[in-house]
Scaffold this motif. Structure first.
Motif, PDB file in Angstrom:
ATOM      1  N   SER A  71     -73.321  37.924 -55.731  1.00 50.29           N
ATOM      2  CA  SER A  71     -74.254  39.061 -55.592  1.00 50.29           C
ATOM      3  C   SER A  71     -73.636  40.145 -54.714  1.00 50.29           C
ATOM      4  O   SER A  71     -73.756  41.334 -55.018  1.00 50.29           O
ATOM      5  CB  SER A  71     -75.571  38.605 -54.958  1.00 50.29           C
TER       6      SER A  71
ATOM      7  N   LEU B 218     -75.211  21.704 -54.142  1.00 53.38           N
ATOM      8  CA  LEU B 218     -76.202  22.775 -54.254  1.00 53.38           C
ATOM      9  C   LEU B 218     -75.955  23.854 -53.201  1.00 53.38           C
ATOM     10  O   LEU B 218     -76.092  25.042 -53.477  1.00 53.38           O
ATOM     11  CB  LEU B 218     -77.626  22.216 -54.121  1.00 53.38           C
ATOM     12  N   SER B 219     -75.571  23.421 -51.993  1.00 55.71           N
ATOM     13  CA  SER B 219     -75.283  24.396 -50.923  1.00 55.71           C
ATOM     14  C   SER B 219     -74.110  25.283 -51.314  1.00 55.71           C
ATOM     15  O   SER B 219     -74.123  26.494 -51.101  1.00 55.71           O
ATOM     16  CB  SER B 219     -74.930  23.686 -49.615  1.00 55.71           C
TER      17      SER B 219
ATOM     18  N   GLU C   9     -73.260  31.864 -55.262  1.00 51.99           N
ATOM     19  CA  GLU C   9     -74.207  32.827 -55.876  1.00 51.99           C
ATOM     20  C   GLU C   9     -74.358  34.052 -54.971  1.00 51.99           C
ATOM     21  O   GLU C   9     -74.379  35.186 -55.442  1.00 51.99           O
ATOM     22  CB  GLU C   9     -75.579  32.163 -56.052  1.00 51.99           C
ATOM     23  N   GLN C  10     -74.463  33.789 -53.663  1.00 55.12           N
ATOM     24  CA  GLN C  10     -74.628  34.905 -52.718  1.00 55.12           C
ATOM     25  C   GLN C  10     -73.363  35.760 -52.666  1.00 55.12           C
ATOM     26  O   GLN C  10     -73.446  36.993 -52.596  1.00 55.12           O
ATOM     27  CB  GLN C  10     -74.986  34.373 -51.332  1.00 55.12           C
TER      28      GLN C  10
ATOM     29  N   TRP D 150     -85.786  25.423 -50.927  1.00 58.07           N
ATOM     30  CA  TRP D 150     -84.352  25.198 -50.736  1.00 58.07           C
ATOM     31  C   TRP D 150     -83.792  26.093 -49.619  1.00 58.07           C
ATOM     32  O   TRP D 150     -83.001  25.659 -48.788  1.00 58.07           O
ATOM     33  CB  TRP D 150     -83.602  25.443 -52.051  1.00 58.07           C
TER      34      TRP D 150
ATOM     35  N   LYS E  62     -96.276  30.463 -30.474  1.00 56.21           N
ATOM     36  CA  LYS E  62     -95.720  31.732 -29.969  1.00 56.21           C
ATOM     37  C   LYS E  62     -95.044  32.546 -31.071  1.00 56.21           C
ATOM     38  O   LYS E  62     -94.633  33.684 -30.827  1.00 56.21           O
ATOM     39  CB  LYS E  62     -94.703  31.448 -28.855  1.00 56.21           C
ATOM     40  N   GLY E  63     -94.903  31.937 -32.272  1.00 55.60           N
ATOM     41  CA  GLY E  63     -94.292  32.652 -33.404  1.00 55.60           C
ATOM     42  C   GLY E  63     -92.828  32.963 -33.179  1.00 55.60           C
ATOM     43  O   GLY E  63     -92.350  34.025 -33.534  1.00 55.60           O
TER      44      GLY E  63
ATOM     45  N   ARG F  76     -78.153  39.660 -61.633  1.00 56.99           N
ATOM     46  CA  ARG F  76     -78.316  38.944 -60.374  1.00 56.99           C
ATOM     47  C   ARG F  76     -79.776  38.684 -60.039  1.00 56.99           C
ATOM     48  O   ARG F  76     -80.082  38.065 -59.028  1.00 56.99           O
ATOM     49  CB  ARG F  76     -77.668  39.732 -59.202  1.00 56.99           C
TER      50      ARG F  76
ATOM     51  N   LEU G   8     -90.678  37.519 -39.185  1.00 55.95           N
ATOM     52  CA  LEU G   8     -89.567  37.199 -38.284  1.00 55.95           C
ATOM     53  C   LEU G   8     -89.286  38.331 -37.293  1.00 55.95           C
ATOM     54  O   LEU G   8     -89.119  38.092 -36.099  1.00 55.95           O
ATOM     55  CB  LEU G   8     -88.324  36.921 -39.136  1.00 55.95           C
TER      56      LEU G   8
ATOM     57  N   LYS H   1     -88.689  32.893 -33.467  1.00 56.55           N
ATOM     58  CA  LYS H   1     -87.789  33.132 -34.599  1.00 56.55           C
ATOM     59  C   LYS H   1     -87.608  31.880 -35.465  1.00 56.55           C
ATOM     60  O   LYS H   1     -87.355  30.792 -34.954  1.00 56.55           O
ATOM     61  CB  LYS H   1     -86.425  33.569 -34.037  1.00 56.55           C
ATOM     62  N   ASN H   2     -87.712  32.057 -36.761  1.00 54.95           N
ATOM     63  CA  ASN H   2     -87.484  30.994 -37.740  1.00 54.95           C
ATOM     64  C   ASN H   2     -88.465  29.830 -37.704  1.00 54.95           C
ATOM     65  O   ASN H   2     -88.241  28.799 -38.322  1.00 54.95           O
ATOM     66  CB  ASN H   2     -86.059  30.424 -37.618  1.00 54.95           C
ATOM     67  N   GLN H   3     -89.550  29.959 -36.933  1.00 52.93           N
ATOM     68  CA  GLN H   3     -90.510  28.861 -36.866  1.00 52.93           C
ATOM     69  C   GLN H   3     -91.533  28.975 -37.981  1.00 52.93           C
ATOM     70  O   GLN H   3     -92.207  29.975 -38.111  1.00 52.93           O
ATOM     71  CB  GLN H   3     -91.220  28.854 -35.512  1.00 52.93           C
ATOM     72  N   THR H   4     -91.613  27.947 -38.809  1.00 54.85           N
ATOM     73  CA  THR H   4     -92.606  27.953 -39.882  1.00 54.85           C
ATOM     74  C   THR H   4     -93.415  26.668 -39.786  1.00 54.85           C
ATOM     75  O   THR H   4     -93.029  25.724 -39.093  1.00 54.85           O
ATOM     76  CB  THR H   4     -91.936  28.010 -41.272  1.00 54.85           C
ATOM     77  N   LEU H   5     -94.532  26.662 -40.533  1.00 56.30           N
ATOM     78  CA  LEU H   5     -95.398  25.485 -40.534  1.00 56.30           C
ATOM     79  C   LEU H   5     -94.639  24.269 -41.062  1.00 56.30           C
ATOM     80  O   LEU H   5     -94.787  23.164 -40.554  1.00 56.30           O
ATOM     81  CB  LEU H   5     -96.620  25.791 -41.414  1.00 56.30           C
ATOM     82  N   LEU H   6     -93.788  24.509 -42.084  1.00 55.65           N
ATOM     83  CA  LEU H   6     -93.032  23.407 -42.673  1.00 55.65           C
ATOM     84  C   LEU H   6     -92.086  22.782 -41.648  1.00 55.65           C
ATOM     85  O   LEU H   6     -91.969  21.561 -41.546  1.00 55.65           O
ATOM     86  CB  LEU H   6     -92.223  23.922 -43.867  1.00 55.65           C
TER      87      LEU H   6
ATOM     88  N   GLU I 239     -75.128  27.721 -54.000  1.00 57.62           N
ATOM     89  CA  GLU I 239     -75.944  28.780 -53.399  1.00 57.62           C
ATOM     90  C   GLU I 239     -75.054  29.820 -52.707  1.00 57.62           C
ATOM     91  O   GLU I 239     -75.250  31.020 -52.833  1.00 57.62           O
ATOM     92  CB  GLU I 239     -76.913  28.135 -52.389  1.00 57.62           C
TER      93      GLU I 239
ATOM     94  N   PHE J  94     -76.641  17.523 -52.348  1.00 57.80           N
ATOM     95  CA  PHE J  94     -77.031  18.534 -51.362  1.00 57.80           C
ATOM     96  C   PHE J  94     -75.864  19.478 -51.077  1.00 57.80           C
ATOM     97  O   PHE J  94     -76.005  20.691 -51.052  1.00 57.80           O
ATOM     98  CB  PHE J  94     -77.479  17.828 -50.077  1.00 57.80           C
TER      99      PHE J  94
END
Lengths: 230, 113
Positions: B100, B89-90, B96-97, A226, B27-28, A66, A187, B30-35, B93, B86
């Protein structure tokens, strides 16, 4: 010694490390740590059997491969079952020096922080130049995508308090796991420290094909992007 | 230049959305990123730009050549394929999870006993 009354567990994700896993375990035991969990990540050799000779039931096995992230997460979950108070993750190829474990756990024992990141780049002497460049690129993309700048976003040598281990919930199975942990630190606003660690680049560890190379690096970047857009 | 009501409304909404994105990022939250901030600026900034300068869309269409009916059909086809990929692929993914999680539970079964 700060560790005496604290339950510290060492988690080793391992894939096809049968040749070296026993020496890695013995070295950790010699450094004074007896709670060791090995997660054999679907190896085609007898990594688990070799580990089980020394640590018994704490040698776990993924029936199918995995990835490093998936195996590390399994190890952390196992450590939680064993009531670990501090969890240290360390690579299975012997590149990390167990003598550094104390440096990583000390700030957590003293309640100075929740996570300690071992960093190879504060003192990078002996590190191949292409690895230094690759790590800087990894750091840049980790900062860009996950919003936190650290000096070694790809290091697998880290220590977590129980509190941090309960909060951090990664989904990545492969090498993007290391960067995802950085995202989780950001986070959940976990306090963290970066501590310089020694790295031993041996012919064995450098010769392993599944390590983070250029192509794997691109795959890791693709997965990081992704995970954001999906 | 005559200004229409929709141009003011779209510009104000876009400004508000961009402001909110910048505020969340600083303010940083939750889940906020530059992208995510960049994406927000590009999407809402683009909408505001097209609302204020409607000729811009015609210029862009002219530059990339989506003017005829056939081109529009091809573009829709591409979009459909993109969405399909898309979605695939979702799904991969997610599987796959799941894989696991099953592998992990199986590995932990022995020590949970």
């Amino acid at each position: 010694m700060y560790e005496k009354n604290v339950k510290i567990f060492i988690v080793i994700p391992a894939f096809n490390e049968a040749q070296i896993i026993q020496s890695v375990i013995k070295e950790i035991q010699s450094a004074g740590y007896q709670n060791i969990i090995v997660v054999d990540d679907g190896s085609t050799d007898d990594t688990q059997k070799q580990a089980a000779k020394l640590i018994g039931e704490k040698a776990l096995r993924h029936k199918i491969n995995r990835g490093k992230g998936g195996a590390t997460k399994t190890g952390i979950e196992a450590a939680k079952i064993f009531d670990a108070e501090i969890i240290v993750t360390i690579d299975g190829d012997g590149q990390h020096d167990p003598k550094d474990i104390g440096k990583l756990t000390e700030p957590i024992i003293k309640n100075h922080c929740d996570v300690v990141l071992g960093t190879r780049l504060i003192n990078s002497s002996g590190m191949p130049y292409y690895k230094i460049i690759a790590n800087h690129i990894g750091n840049f993309f980790t900062w860009l995508l996950f919003g936190l700048w650290v000096t070694d976003s790809q290091s697998g040598f880290r220590a977590y308090s129980r509190h941090a281990a309960e909060l951090i919930n990664t989904k990545s199975d492969r090498y993007e796991y290391d960067s995802e942990v950085i995202r989780e630190i950001h986070l959940y606003k976990l306090s963290y420290k970066e501590i310089p660690i020694a790295v031993r680049y041996t012919a064995y560890s450098m010769g392993k094909t599944q390590k983070q190379g250029f192509i794997n690096g691109l795959k890791t970047l693709y997965k990081m992007i992704w995970n954001i857009i999906s | 230049m005559k200004v229409h009501l929709y141009q003011i409304a779209v510009s104000l909404i876009a400004l508000f959305m961009i402001y909110q994105g910048i505020e969340n990022f600083i303010k940083g939250k939750k889940n906020q990123t530059l992208l995510k901030l960049f994406t927000r600026i590009i999407v809402w900034g683009g909408m505001a730009a097209i609302a204020i300068f409607p000729d811009l869309s015609a210029t862009i269409a002219h530059i990339i050549g989506i003017e005829g009916n056939i081109n529009a059909v091809i573009l829709i086809g591409f979009l459909f394929i993109f969405l399909l990929i898309f979605k695939l692929l979702s799904t991969i993914e997610r599987l796959e999870q799941d894989l696991s999680a099953i592998t992990r539970n199986e590995a932990l079964k022995e020590i949970k006993k």
